[in-house]
Motif scaffolding. Structure first.
Motif, PDB file in Angstrom:
ATOM      1  N   GLN A  92      13.427  78.157 -52.067  1.00 49.94           N
ATOM      2  CA  GLN A  92      12.337  77.902 -51.144  1.00 49.94           C
ATOM      3  C   GLN A  92      12.405  76.465 -50.672  1.00 49.94           C
ATOM      4  O   GLN A  92      12.864  75.581 -51.405  1.00 49.94           O
ATOM      5  CB  GLN A  92      10.976  78.136 -51.796  1.00 49.94           C
ATOM      6  CG  GLN A  92      10.603  79.593 -51.914  1.00 49.94           C
ATOM      7  CD  GLN A  92       9.186  79.782 -52.414  1.00 49.94           C
ATOM      8  OE1 GLN A  92       9.005  80.089 -53.578  1.00 49.94           O
ATOM      9  NE2 GLN A  92       8.215  79.581 -51.550  1.00 49.94           N
ATOM     10  N   GLY A  93      11.913  76.252 -49.459  1.00 48.42           N
ATOM     11  CA  GLY A  93      11.737  74.900 -48.967  1.00 48.42           C
ATOM     12  C   GLY A  93      10.462  74.319 -49.546  1.00 48.42           C
ATOM     13  O   GLY A  93       9.569  75.050 -49.964  1.00 48.42           O
ATOM     14  N   ASP A  94      10.366  73.002 -49.584  1.00 51.09           N
ATOM     15  CA  ASP A  94       9.161  72.352 -50.095  1.00 51.09           C
ATOM     16  C   ASP A  94       8.022  72.379 -49.082  1.00 51.09           C
ATOM     17  O   ASP A  94       6.876  72.174 -49.438  1.00 51.09           O
ATOM     18  CB  ASP A  94       9.465  70.900 -50.481  1.00 51.09           C
ATOM     19  CG  ASP A  94      10.288  70.809 -51.752  1.00 51.09           C
ATOM     20  OD1 ASP A  94      10.531  71.854 -52.400  1.00 51.09           O
ATOM     21  OD2 ASP A  94      10.680  69.684 -52.117  1.00 51.09           O
ATOM     22  N   ASN A  95       8.335  72.636 -47.810  1.00 54.73           N
ATOM     23  CA  ASN A  95       7.334  72.709 -46.762  1.00 54.73           C
ATOM     24  C   ASN A  95       6.795  74.140 -46.708  1.00 54.73           C
ATOM     25  O   ASN A  95       7.512  75.061 -46.330  1.00 54.73           O
ATOM     26  CB  ASN A  95       7.968  72.319 -45.425  1.00 54.73           C
ATOM     27  CG  ASN A  95       6.974  72.255 -44.293  1.00 54.73           C
ATOM     28  OD1 ASN A  95       5.875  72.797 -44.365  1.00 54.73           O
ATOM     29  ND2 ASN A  95       7.363  71.593 -43.218  1.00 54.73           N
ATOM     30  N   PRO A  96       5.523  74.351 -47.088  1.00 57.06           N
ATOM     31  CA  PRO A  96       4.993  75.723 -47.140  1.00 57.06           C
ATOM     32  C   PRO A  96       4.859  76.387 -45.769  1.00 57.06           C
ATOM     33  O   PRO A  96       4.691  77.598 -45.685  1.00 57.06           O
ATOM     34  CB  PRO A  96       3.619  75.547 -47.796  1.00 57.06           C
ATOM     35  CG  PRO A  96       3.238  74.135 -47.509  1.00 57.06           C
ATOM     36  CD  PRO A  96       4.521  73.356 -47.463  1.00 57.06           C
ATOM     37  N   PHE A  97       4.948  75.614 -44.684  1.00 58.79           N
ATOM     38  CA  PHE A  97       4.778  76.170 -43.348  1.00 58.79           C
ATOM     39  C   PHE A  97       6.080  76.669 -42.733  1.00 58.79           C
ATOM     40  O   PHE A  97       6.075  77.263 -41.668  1.00 58.79           O
ATOM     41  CB  PHE A  97       4.124  75.128 -42.428  1.00 58.79           C
ATOM     42  CG  PHE A  97       2.791  74.675 -42.943  1.00 58.79           C
ATOM     43  CD1 PHE A  97       1.702  75.537 -42.961  1.00 58.79           C
ATOM     44  CD2 PHE A  97       2.637  73.405 -43.455  1.00 58.79           C
ATOM     45  CE1 PHE A  97       0.477  75.139 -43.457  1.00 58.79           C
ATOM     46  CE2 PHE A  97       1.416  72.988 -43.950  1.00 58.79           C
ATOM     47  CZ  PHE A  97       0.329  73.854 -43.949  1.00 58.79           C
TER      48      PHE A  97
END
Length: 158
Positions: A92-97
Motif C-alpha cells: 500500500q501507499g502511505d497516502n490514503p487517497f
C-alpha cells in the motif's frame, strides 16, 4: 574501492583475488537509484525524491519497496510492503487517497518485488545561497527509509 593485489597474503592465489574483485563489483551492482514520480507515498516520500535501493534484499513488513506493477510489468512503482499473504506481499501507499496498490490489484507475487529502499534523498527546493541553508537541507534531505520513520505507518499500525 579498487582491488589492491598487494593486500593478499603469499598463500592466496591469483584466482582468489579475481573472485574477491568480482564480489566487490557485484556488491556495488546490488544498489541503484530510483526516483519517485507520484504522490502515493506522501508524506514519507514526495515526487522528485531519489531512493537508494538494494536489489534482491530481504523484505520485511513495513519496508518501502520498488516493484513491477502486476498489470503493467514495464512500470515500476514504489509502495510499502504491509504483510505477507501466501506467496506475495500486500502493498500500500502511505497516502490514503491514492489507491493504486493492493487494494486495486491484490497481492503482488514475490518475483515482482525488485528492490528494497534504504535511503531517501530529497532534492533541494531552490538555490541554497548560504552555508546554513545548505547544511539545513543536507541534514533533512538524507533519511533512512524505515517503517519507524514514517508517521503514517505508525498511525496505520495502531
Amino acid at each position: 574501492m579498487p582491488e589492491r593485489l598487494e593486500e593478499r597474503g603469499p598463500e592466496q592465489g591469483e584466482e582468489q583475488g579475481e573472485e574477491q574483485g568480482r564480489e566487490r563489483r557485484g556488491w556495488l551492482r546490488a544498489f541503484g537509484l530510483a526516483e519517485v514520480y507520484n504522490p502515493s507515498m506522501v508524506p514519507t516520500l514526495r515526487p522528485g525524491d531519489q531512493l537508494v535501493v538494494q536489489y534482491g534484499a530481504v523484505v520485511r513488513p513495513g519496508d518501502v519497496v520498488v516493484l513491477r506493477h502486476p498489470f503493467r510489468q514495464d512500470l515500476l512503482i514504489v509502495k510499502r510492503a504491509v504483510e505477507r499473504r501466501g506467496d506475495g506481499w500486500w502493498v500500500q501507499g502511505d497516502n490514503p487517497f491514492v489507491e493504486n496498490d493492493s487494494r486495486e490489484f491484490g497481492v503482488v507475487p514475490d518475483e515482482l518485488v525488485v528492490a528494497r529502499a534504504w535511503v531517501r534523498v530529497r532534492p533541494p527546493r531552490g538555490i541554497q545561497r548560504s552555508l546554513s541553508g545548505a547544511l539545513s537541507w543536507a541534514v533533512s534531505a538524507v533519511r533512512p527509509v524505515r517503517a519507524e520513520r514514517s508517521p503514517s505507518w505508525r498511525l496505520r499500525a495502531r
